[in-house]
Write a protein that holds these residues in place. Structure first.
Motif, PDB file in Angstrom:
ATOM      1  N   GLY A   4       0.797  -1.222   0.000  1.00 16.73           N
ATOM      2  CA  GLY A   4       0.000   0.000   0.000  1.00 16.73           C
ATOM      3  C   GLY A   4       0.828   1.270   0.000  1.00 16.73           C
ATOM      4  N   LEU A   5       2.102   1.158   0.348  1.00 13.64           N
ATOM      5  CA  LEU A   5       2.982   2.331   0.393  1.00 13.64           C
ATOM      6  C   LEU A   5       3.873   2.458  -0.840  1.00 13.64           C
ATOM      7  CD1 LEU A   5       4.168   1.983   4.111  1.00 13.64           C
ATOM      8  CD2 LEU A   5       2.427   3.559   3.238  1.00 13.64           C
ATOM      9  N   ALA A   6       4.006   1.395  -1.586  1.00 15.04           N
ATOM     10  CA  ALA A   6       4.966   1.363  -2.688  1.00 15.04           C
ATOM     11  C   ALA A   6       4.415   2.053  -3.939  1.00 15.04           C
ATOM     12  CB  ALA A   6       5.339  -0.078  -3.012  1.00 15.04           C
ATOM     13  N   LYS A   7       5.305   2.767  -4.626  1.00 11.09           N
ATOM     14  CA  LYS A   7       5.009   3.310  -5.950  1.00 11.09           C
ATOM     15  C   LYS A   7       5.903   2.595  -6.960  1.00 11.09           C
ATOM     16  CE  LYS A   7       5.791   7.694  -5.117  1.00 11.09           C
ATOM     17  NZ  LYS A   7       5.834   9.166  -5.341  1.00 11.09           N
ATOM     18  N   GLU A   8       5.377   2.404  -8.145  1.00 10.78           N
ATOM     19  CA  GLU A   8       6.096   1.637  -9.154  1.00 10.78           C
ATOM     20  C   GLU A   8       7.426   2.300  -9.500  1.00 10.78           C
ATOM     21  OE1 GLU A   8       6.145  -1.784 -11.872  1.00 10.78           O
ATOM     22  OE2 GLU A   8       5.423  -1.236  -9.871  1.00 10.78           O
ATOM     23  N   TYR A   9       8.449   1.461  -9.537  1.00  9.13           N
ATOM     24  CA  TYR A   9       9.799   1.916  -9.874  1.00  9.13           C
ATOM     25  C   TYR A   9      10.470   0.801 -10.655  1.00  9.13           C
ATOM     26  CZ  TYR A   9      14.286   4.326  -9.233  1.00  9.13           C
ATOM     27  OH  TYR A   9      15.469   5.000  -9.447  1.00  9.13           O
ATOM     28  N   ARG A  10      11.410   1.169 -11.503  1.00  7.26           N
ATOM     29  CA  ARG A  10      12.086   0.191 -12.363  1.00  7.26           C
ATOM     30  C   ARG A  10      13.590   0.255 -12.130  1.00  7.26           C
ATOM     31  NH1 ARG A  10      13.968   0.923 -18.064  1.00  7.26           N
ATOM     32  NH2 ARG A  10      13.902  -1.072 -19.177  1.00  7.26           N
ATOM     33  N   GLU A  11      14.163  -0.889 -11.762  1.00  5.11           N
ATOM     34  CA  GLU A  11      15.620  -1.002 -11.673  1.00  5.11           C
ATOM     35  C   GLU A  11      16.115  -1.766 -12.887  1.00  5.11           C
ATOM     36  OE1 GLU A  11      16.381  -0.999  -6.822  1.00  5.11           O
ATOM     37  OE2 GLU A  11      16.902  -2.783  -8.000  1.00  5.11           O
ATOM     38  N   ARG A  12      17.221  -1.305 -13.453  1.00  3.16           N
ATOM     39  CA  ARG A  12      17.721  -1.975 -14.657  1.00  3.16           C
ATOM     40  C   ARG A  12      19.241  -1.805 -14.750  1.00  3.16           C
ATOM     41  NH1 ARG A  12      19.763   2.620 -15.379  1.00  3.16           N
ATOM     42  NH2 ARG A  12      18.589   4.392 -16.143  1.00  3.16           N
ATOM     43  N   PRO A  13      19.894  -2.731 -15.475  1.00  2.78           N
ATOM     44  CA  PRO A  13      21.324  -2.567 -15.723  1.00  2.78           C
ATOM     45  C   PRO A  13      21.578  -1.216 -16.387  1.00  2.78           C
ATOM     46  CG  PRO A  13      20.597  -4.741 -16.404  1.00  2.78           C
ATOM     47  CD  PRO A  13      19.357  -3.965 -16.079  1.00  2.78           C
ATOM     48  N   PHE A  14      22.686  -0.593 -16.074  1.00  2.00           N
ATOM     49  CA  PHE A  14      22.965   0.761 -16.557  1.00  2.00           C
ATOM     50  C   PHE A  14      22.876   0.860 -18.075  1.00  2.00           C
ATOM     51  CE2 PHE A  14      25.956   4.067 -17.958  1.00  2.00           C
ATOM     52  CZ  PHE A  14      25.428   5.168 -17.299  1.00  2.00           C
ATOM     53  N   PHE A  15      23.371  -0.164 -18.759  1.00  2.00           N
ATOM     54  CA  PHE A  15      23.417  -0.121 -20.224  1.00  2.00           C
ATOM     55  C   PHE A  15      22.219  -0.797 -20.892  1.00  2.00           C
ATOM     56  CE2 PHE A  15      27.966   0.004 -18.993  1.00  2.00           C
ATOM     57  CZ  PHE A  15      28.314   1.216 -19.572  1.00  2.00           C
ATOM     58  N   LEU A  16      21.185  -1.156 -20.114  1.00  2.00           N
ATOM     59  CA  LEU A  16      20.083  -1.944 -20.654  1.00  2.00           C
ATOM     60  C   LEU A  16      19.467  -1.315 -21.901  1.00  2.00           C
ATOM     61  CD1 LEU A  16      18.070  -4.328 -20.373  1.00  2.00           C
ATOM     62  CD2 LEU A  16      16.641  -2.800 -19.007  1.00  2.00           C
ATOM     63  N   ASP A  17      19.218  -0.025 -21.873  1.00  2.00           N
ATOM     64  CA  ASP A  17      18.514   0.638 -22.976  1.00  2.00           C
ATOM     65  C   ASP A  17      19.459   1.281 -23.988  1.00  2.00           C
ATOM     66  OD1 ASP A  17      16.019  -0.039 -21.871  1.00  2.00           O
ATOM     67  OD2 ASP A  17      16.121   1.665 -20.499  1.00  2.00           O
ATOM     68  N   TRP A  18      20.741   0.973 -23.886  1.00  2.00           N
ATOM     69  CA  TRP A  18      21.700   1.479 -24.868  1.00  2.00           C
ATOM     70  C   TRP A  18      21.689   0.568 -26.086  1.00  2.00           C
ATOM     71  CZ3 TRP A  18      26.778   4.220 -23.342  1.00  2.00           C
ATOM     72  CH2 TRP A  18      26.542   5.117 -22.285  1.00  2.00           C
ATOM     73  N   HIS A  19      21.511   1.143 -27.237  1.00  5.58           N
ATOM     74  CA  HIS A  19      21.579   0.394 -28.492  1.00  5.58           C
ATOM     75  C   HIS A  19      22.613   1.092 -29.375  1.00  5.58           C
ATOM     76  CE1 HIS A  19      18.086  -1.969 -27.365  1.00  5.58           C
ATOM     77  NE2 HIS A  19      17.507  -0.842 -26.997  1.00  5.58           N
ATOM     78  N   LEU A  20      23.838   0.602 -29.295  1.00  5.93           N
ATOM     79  CA  LEU A  20      24.955   1.268 -29.953  1.00  5.93           C
ATOM     80  C   LEU A  20      24.879   1.065 -31.462  1.00  5.93           C
ATOM     81  CD1 LEU A  20      27.730   0.225 -27.428  1.00  5.93           C
ATOM     82  CD2 LEU A  20      26.385   2.327 -27.468  1.00  5.93           C
ATOM     83  N   GLN A  21      25.008   2.159 -32.184  1.00  4.16           N
ATOM     84  CA  GLN A  21      24.920   2.123 -33.637  1.00  4.16           C
ATOM     85  C   GLN A  21      26.288   2.042 -34.306  1.00  4.16           C
ATOM     86  OE1 GLN A  21      21.895   1.830 -34.984  1.00  4.16           O
ATOM     87  NE2 GLN A  21      21.097   1.953 -32.886  1.00  4.16           N
ATOM     88  N   GLU A  22      27.353   2.182 -33.536  1.00  9.47           N
ATOM     89  CA  GLU A  22      28.696   2.130 -34.090  1.00  9.47           C
ATOM     90  C   GLU A  22      29.643   1.552 -33.050  1.00  9.47           C
ATOM     91  OE1 GLU A  22      29.958   6.715 -33.116  1.00  9.47           O
ATOM     92  OE2 GLU A  22      29.092   6.250 -35.074  1.00  9.47           O
ATOM     93  N   PRO A  23      30.881   1.191 -33.444  1.00 10.81           N
ATOM     94  CA  PRO A  23      31.818   0.576 -32.504  1.00 10.81           C
ATOM     95  C   PRO A  23      32.058   1.441 -31.272  1.00 10.81           C
ATOM     96  CG  PRO A  23      32.622   0.358 -34.749  1.00 10.81           C
ATOM     97  CD  PRO A  23      31.432   1.274 -34.813  1.00 10.81           C
ATOM     98  N   SER A  24      32.285   0.782 -30.142  1.00  6.94           N
ATOM     99  CA  SER A  24      32.546   1.473 -28.888  1.00  6.94           C
ATOM    100  C   SER A  24      33.675   0.762 -28.151  1.00  6.94           C
ATOM    101  CB  SER A  24      31.288   1.503 -28.019  1.00  6.94           C
ATOM    102  OG  SER A  24      30.919   0.177 -27.675  1.00  6.94           O
ATOM    103  N   LEU A  25      34.174   1.376 -27.099  1.00  7.94           N
ATOM    104  CA  LEU A  25      35.266   0.802 -26.315  1.00  7.94           C
ATOM    105  C   LEU A  25      34.719  -0.119 -25.229  1.00  7.94           C
ATOM    106  CD1 LEU A  25      37.489   3.984 -25.856  1.00  7.94           C
ATOM    107  CD2 LEU A  25      37.638   2.221 -27.623  1.00  7.94           C
TER     108      LEU A  25
END
Length: 317
Positions: free
Chosen positions: A256-277
């Motif tokens: 009853g006290l909780a509000k929705e929150y999302r935890e995720r890996p830092f790079f989860l939503d990264w979609h790299l379009q070119e080479p990276s280090l």
């Protein structure tokens, strides 16, 4: 509610009125169990509550085996309460955050700790069964203790570990302790299966399948785990784990006290379009595919990328 107001409500959840003991707090104040999940908890409607010193299932012991078990008997619910405390801390921490997502911090630890409480209970209750019920057959004893006897080439009998799934052991425990055959198609059992799958996703992480986890996922996981204890209790008219209703009540309050929150890996939503280090310090790395930043191949690649970028700019003009 502000974070401070939530913090005060949480204090009351974990430190309720000490006068509310026994039957008053053993499930009757949790309509969610009877109305939403339609569980028959009528066996709780008595002042002869389980765990009291005068209940018919309270027994006298003068046994070294039971003494050892007793000294460890609160670990299942202590682990579950630890997970609930961590959930409470996350609710306070995330209460005022405008952005409703962030890096992994609380949720996987909550899942792992809460499930370890369930596993600890299965192991504790199974061992208590084997100590107190002499009629349990040797094969069942070995199964619950995850051992097996084998004969070597010299004819010697040896014991070795044989892993059994915790849900399989729980099912065998219910059958051996209460003559209760588990309906594995039942929604409550399937809830346990789903809860274990979430726990397994963090104990055996598929590194090729990054995933996020939400407040709703955690709340559902904890409820499914507790219902796996409360559901057979309602069928038997006996409380499988003495603290289960107190745990459920605390969870329901936190819901009853909780509000929705999302935890995720830092790079989860990264979609790299070119080479990276990236960091990789193995011997024998394929330098043609993964050149070091200090290699000639790396600088050659950078030059080629720069020329291609310049050409795209020229063409666009």
């Amino acid at each position: 509610m502000t974070a401070d107001e939530i913090r005060e409500e949480i204090k009351l959840l974990f430190n309720p009125d000490p006068n509310l003991v026994g039957i008053v707090r053993r499930g009757l104040r949790q309509p969610r169990l009877t109305k939403k999940h339609r569980l028959d908890l009528s066996y709780l409607e008595t002042f002869d509550w389980e765990g009291s010193s005068v209940h018919r299932h309270t027994r006298l012991q003068d046994s070294e085996e039971v003494d050892r078990l007793t000294r460890n008997s609160d670990m299942p619910d202590r682990l579950m309460y630890s997970a609930l405390q961590l959930l409470a801390e996350s609710i306070v921490t995330y209460a005022d955050r405008e952005k409703r997502e962030g890096e992994i911090r609380y949720y996987p630890a909550i899942v792992l700790t809460f499930w370890s409480g369930f596993e600890s209970f299965v192991r504790y209750a199974s061992e208590l069964l084997l100590v107190t019920v002499p009629s349990v057959s040797p094969p069942v004893r070995q199964y619950l203790r995850e051992i097996e006897e084998v004969v070597d080439a010299r004819g010697r009998i040896k014991t070795r570990t044989k892993y059994q799934s915790v849900l399989d052991r729980y099912s065998v425990f219910l059958a051996s302790a209460y003559n209760l055959q588990t309906d594995r198609g039942n929604r409550f059992w399937q809830g346990l299966v789903n809860a274990k799958a979430l726990r397994d996703s963090y104990t055996h992480i598929d590194v090729n399948l990054p995933r996020a986890i939400t407040t709703g996922d955690v709340l559902a996981f904890m409820e499914q785990t507790l219902l796996g204890l409360i559901w057979p209790s309602s069928l038997l008219g006996r409380t499988i784990m003495l603290e289960q209703y107190f745990l459920y009540e605390t969870l329901d309050g936190l819901r009853g006290l909780a509000k929705e929150y999302r935890e995720r890996p830092f790079f989860l939503d990264w979609h790299l379009q070119e080479p990276s280090l990236f960091h990789c310090n193995f011997e024998g790395v394929d330098e043609d595919r993964f050149p070091s930043v200090r290699s000639d191949e790396y600088h050659k690649t950078l030059s080629q990328r720069a020329r291609k970028a310049n050409k795209r700019n020229d063409d666009s003009e």
